[in-house]
Write a protein that holds these residues in place. Structure first.
Motif, short mmCIF file in Angstrom:
data_model
loop_
_atom_site.label_atom_id
_atom_site.label_comp_id
_atom_site.label_asym_id
_atom_site.label_seq_id
_atom_site.Cartn_x
_atom_site.Cartn_y
_atom_site.Cartn_z
N ILE A 137 0.85 -1.19 0.00
CA ILE A 137 0.00 0.00 0.00
C ILE A 137 0.89 1.24 0.00
O ILE A 137 1.86 1.33 0.75
N ALA A 138 0.54 2.20 -0.83
CA ALA A 138 1.27 3.45 -0.88
C ALA A 138 0.28 4.60 -0.97
O ALA A 138 -0.68 4.54 -1.75
N SER A 139 0.50 5.62 -0.17
CA SER A 139 -0.35 6.81 -0.26
C SER A 139 0.10 7.64 -1.45
O SER A 139 1.28 7.63 -1.81
N PRO A 140 -0.80 8.37 -2.09
CA PRO A 140 -0.36 9.30 -3.13
C PRO A 140 0.56 10.36 -2.53
O PRO A 140 0.48 10.67 -1.33
N LEU A 141 1.44 10.89 -3.33
CA LEU A 141 2.29 11.99 -2.90
C LEU A 141 1.39 13.18 -2.56
O LEU A 141 0.60 13.63 -3.39
N HIS A 142 1.52 13.70 -1.34
CA HIS A 142 0.61 14.76 -0.90
C HIS A 142 1.27 15.61 0.18
O HIS A 142 2.37 15.32 0.65
N ARG A 143 0.58 16.67 0.56
CA ARG A 143 1.04 17.52 1.66
C ARG A 143 -0.18 17.99 2.45
O ARG A 143 -1.32 17.86 1.99
N GLU A 144 0.07 18.53 3.65
CA GLU A 144 -1.01 18.98 4.51
C GLU A 144 -0.76 20.41 4.96
O GLU A 144 0.37 20.90 4.92
N ILE A 145 -1.83 21.05 5.42
CA ILE A 145 -1.73 22.43 5.90
C ILE A 145 -1.51 22.48 7.40
O ILE A 145 -1.56 23.56 8.00
N THR A 167 8.02 22.02 -4.96
CA THR A 167 6.66 21.81 -5.44
C THR A 167 6.55 21.68 -6.96
O THR A 167 5.91 20.76 -7.47
N LYS A 168 7.16 22.57 -7.69
CA LYS A 168 7.04 22.53 -9.15
C LYS A 168 7.60 21.24 -9.75
O LYS A 168 7.15 20.79 -10.81
N LYS A 169 8.56 20.64 -9.09
CA LYS A 169 9.16 19.41 -9.59
C LYS A 169 8.29 18.18 -9.32
O LYS A 169 8.56 17.10 -9.82
N LEU A 170 7.23 18.37 -8.51
CA LEU A 170 6.36 17.25 -8.13
C LEU A 170 5.03 17.26 -8.87
O LEU A 170 4.23 16.34 -8.69
N PRO A 172 1.97 19.28 -8.84
CA PRO A 172 0.78 19.22 -7.97
C PRO A 172 -0.52 19.29 -8.75
O PRO A 172 -0.57 19.83 -9.87
N HIS A 173 -1.59 18.74 -8.16
CA HIS A 173 -2.93 18.86 -8.73
C HIS A 173 -3.37 20.32 -8.69
O HIS A 173 -2.84 21.13 -7.91
N GLY A 174 -4.38 20.64 -9.49
CA GLY A 174 -4.92 21.99 -9.51
C GLY A 174 -5.65 22.34 -8.22
O GLY A 174 -6.16 21.46 -7.51
N PRO A 180 -6.58 18.88 -4.08
CA PRO A 180 -5.62 19.93 -4.40
C PRO A 180 -4.29 19.80 -3.65
O PRO A 180 -3.31 20.44 -4.03
N ASN A 181 -4.25 18.96 -2.62
CA ASN A 181 -3.00 18.78 -1.87
C ASN A 181 -2.22 17.55 -2.34
O ASN A 181 -1.26 17.14 -1.69
N TYR A 182 -2.61 16.96 -3.47
CA TYR A 182 -1.93 15.79 -4.02
C TYR A 182 -1.07 16.22 -5.21
O TYR A 182 -1.25 17.29 -5.78
N ALA A 183 -0.14 15.34 -5.59
CA ALA A 183 0.71 15.57 -6.76
C ALA A 183 0.52 14.44 -7.76
O ALA A 183 0.07 13.34 -7.41
N HIS A 184 0.85 14.70 -9.00
CA HIS A 184 0.68 13.70 -10.06
C HIS A 184 1.76 12.62 -10.03
O HIS A 184 1.52 11.48 -10.45
N VAL A 185 2.93 12.95 -9.56
CA VAL A 185 4.05 12.01 -9.59
C VAL A 185 3.84 10.87 -8.59
O VAL A 185 3.45 11.10 -7.45
#
Length: 260
Positions: A137-145, A167-170, A172-174, A180-185
């Motif tokens: 199991i792997a969580s999507p690449l993400h961040r929190e506030i 951030t730009k290298k990862l 991020p979703h729109g 919105p706190n997830y990334a496509h990579v």
């Protein structure tokens, strides 16, 4: 992706030292003994939780070969008993279910086994999660506030972190998507032709062992992979006026019908 730098491992410091060395500058770190006196370290197992949950229905995250399933409202959950979750979480095709629930709502008794981290005292907002998963199991690449203290009770997890400056290298979703706190990579399986900037992303990593706690500062990107079957517990919190941000995010999720 560049080879990540190992995170430092240190004994849990005093509150004053934590604030100065890690909280204020936003520096991630692994504490080797913050949870050493938690009853959960000795008590928690699948059998223990199965007994405590009994026939209660709890929301279980649905997976497709280890990846979280989404619809237009976000991650898909289905109500199950803990015993049913244990039976259904694995298949020949890979992991099928992952437990991630708010104990305040579904199992407040777990706080009998947890000692609140001293670093959270004075928090203007907080939340928590109980996690149970199997390898793969792997969580999507993400961040929190909010800030995050994630404690591994049993089993192991691999964390890879990236500073907000990456951030730009990862990719991020729109902002107005359901995540919105997830990334496509996907760091475990990425297409360098599609995401070329990720090649130069500079990260940090650790494998969190039983009894260890990782501090993930707010806005830091992180990707988490379950290495061994196990249980973990995390606290999110904010201090001062920033407590209004997660409250506003909760309202936004409610309006968009996004599961919390």
């Amino acid at each position: 992706m560049r080879a990540p730098t190992p995170l430092p491992r240190v004994p849990a410091p005093s509150r004053a030292h934590f604030d100065e060395a890690y909280f204020a500058p936003g520096v991630p770190v692994v504490f080797t003994d913050m949870a050493a006196r938690w009853p959960a370290i000795e008590r928690w197992s699948d059998a223990y939780l199965c007994e405590r949950f009994g026939d209660s229905q709890i929301p279980v995250m649905q997976l497709d070969r280890g990846e979280m399933r989404h619809d237009e409202h976000g991650i898909i959950y289905e109500p199950q008993t803990y015993a049913t979750f244990l039976e259904s979480r694995e298949s020949p095709e890979g992991p099928m279910a992952y437990l991630s629930i708010r104990p305040q709502t579904w199992c407040p008794w777990v706080f009998e086994d947890i000692i609140e981290p001293p670093y959270m005292q004075g928090a203007t907002w907080w939340d928590a999660r109980l996690w149970s998963g199997v390898p793969g199991i792997a969580s999507p690449l993400h961040r929190e506030i909010s800030h995050n203290l994630h404690t591994q009770v049993s089993g192991r997890k691999r964390f890879i972190l990236w500073h907000p400056s990456q951030t730009k290298k990862l990719y991020p979703h729109g902002l107005f998507t359901t995540t919105p706190n997830y990334a496509h990579v996907d760091p475990n399986n990425y297409d360098i032709g599609r995401y070329p900037r990720f090649r130069d992303a500079v990260g940090f990593s650790c494998v969190l062992e039983p009894g260890e706690t990782i501090f993930v500062p707010r806005a830091w990107w992180h990707h988490v992979t379950v290495v061994d079957s196990g249980l973990s517990f995390n606290h999110w919190w904010t201090q001062g006026l920033s407590g209004a941000i997660p409250k506003a995010a909760a309202i936004y999720k409610w309006i968009r019908r996004i599961p919390p």
